[in-house]
Design a protein around this motif. Structure first.
Motif, short mmCIF file in Angstrom:
data_model
loop_
_atom_site.label_atom_id
_atom_site.label_comp_id
_atom_site.label_asym_id
_atom_site.label_seq_id
_atom_site.Cartn_x
_atom_site.Cartn_y
_atom_site.Cartn_z
N PRO A 49 0.78 -1.20 -0.02
CA PRO A 49 -0.10 -0.17 -0.03
C PRO A 49 0.82 1.25 0.19
O PRO A 49 2.00 1.22 0.42
CB PRO A 49 -0.75 -0.11 1.11
CG PRO A 49 -0.62 -1.41 1.84
CD PRO A 49 0.77 -2.02 1.11
N GLN A 50 0.24 2.33 -0.42
CA GLN A 50 1.09 3.59 -0.61
C GLN A 50 1.84 3.96 0.68
O GLN A 50 2.99 4.40 0.80
CB GLN A 50 0.14 4.81 -1.16
CG GLN A 50 0.86 5.11 -2.30
CD GLN A 50 -0.01 6.37 -2.71
OE1 GLN A 50 -1.16 6.65 -2.17
NE2 GLN A 50 0.40 7.05 -3.79
N TRP A 51 1.20 3.93 1.59
CA TRP A 51 1.69 4.34 3.10
C TRP A 51 3.01 3.56 3.45
O TRP A 51 4.08 4.00 3.81
CB TRP A 51 0.84 4.30 4.07
CG TRP A 51 1.06 4.79 5.65
CD1 TRP A 51 1.40 4.14 6.66
CD2 TRP A 51 1.67 6.15 5.85
NE1 TRP A 51 2.08 4.71 7.59
CE2 TRP A 51 2.28 5.97 7.01
CE3 TRP A 51 1.90 7.40 5.21
CZ2 TRP A 51 2.97 7.13 7.92
CZ3 TRP A 51 2.46 8.09 5.85
CH2 TRP A 51 2.80 8.24 7.29
N ASN A 52 2.72 2.14 3.32
CA ASN A 52 3.97 1.28 3.45
C ASN A 52 5.14 1.51 2.56
O ASN A 52 6.17 1.59 2.81
CB ASN A 52 3.36 -0.05 3.25
CG ASN A 52 2.55 -0.65 4.53
OD1 ASN A 52 2.57 0.24 5.44
ND2 ASN A 52 1.91 -1.70 4.25
N SER A 53 5.00 1.98 1.23
CA SER A 53 5.99 2.16 0.43
C SER A 53 6.72 3.28 0.75
O SER A 53 7.98 3.61 0.67
CB SER A 53 5.22 2.41 -1.11
OG SER A 53 4.74 1.30 -1.65
N VAL A 54 5.98 4.52 1.58
CA VAL A 54 6.58 5.84 1.98
C VAL A 54 7.45 5.31 3.04
O VAL A 54 8.66 5.73 3.21
CB VAL A 54 5.54 6.67 2.36
CG1 VAL A 54 5.97 7.78 2.94
CG2 VAL A 54 4.87 7.13 1.09
N VAL A 55 7.25 4.34 3.89
CA VAL A 55 7.87 3.91 5.31
C VAL A 55 9.08 3.21 4.72
O VAL A 55 10.25 3.49 5.04
CB VAL A 55 7.24 2.92 6.23
CG1 VAL A 55 7.90 2.25 6.95
CG2 VAL A 55 5.92 3.85 6.72
N THR A 89 7.03 5.43 -8.55
CA THR A 89 5.65 5.68 -7.69
C THR A 89 4.39 5.95 -8.54
O THR A 89 4.41 6.47 -9.67
CB THR A 89 5.92 7.30 -6.95
OG1 THR A 89 7.17 7.73 -7.42
CG2 THR A 89 5.98 7.23 -5.39
#
Length: 127
Positions: A49-55, A89
């Motif tokens: 998910p996008q948030w996990n990718s950011v992490v 992204t």
């Protein structure tokens, strides 16, 4: 042989005036990128998910400066998935992108080895 922008970057990064240092750095860049591509291929298996990718991008980005001067192989290994995730992204990391990154880096390493070993070694013998 077409020298792509990524190949030129590899060439500029690994080729130094000290021949022994350059050879070690070329090898470390190649191995680090190959391992990084293997790690990056895990991105094909998991669609984060996008948030996990950011992490993950944040963690890789935070680890990068720690290893830049300590271990160039680990640095290259961390940079490969980081770059793959940042450049893709919004779209999935594809096998083609992984292959392209690995091939491009290997072309750069071969060029750096040939230029560093043959040209600079011969130039130092002339002086």
């Amino acid at each position: 042989m077409n020298c792509t922008p990524s190949s030129r970057q590899t060439l500029a990064i690994v080729l130094k005036r000290d021949l022994a240092y350059s050879q070690r750095r070329i090898f470390q860049r190649g191995i680090g990128t190959a391992v990084g591509v293997l790690l990056g291929s895990c991105l094909l298996l998991w669609s984060l998910p996008q948030w996990n990718s950011v992490v993950v991008i944040g963690l890789l980005g935070a680890l990068r400066p720690i290893f830049k001067n300590r271990s160039y192989a680990i640095y290259a290994m961390l940079m490969t998935p980081l770059m793959l995730m940042m450049f893709s992204t919004g779209s999935p990391v594809t096998a083609h992108l992984l292959e392209y990154r690995l091939l491009d880096t290997m072309i750069g390493c071969v060029l750096a080895y040939v230029l560093g070993f043959y040209i600079w070694k011969n130039a130092s013998q002339v002086n």
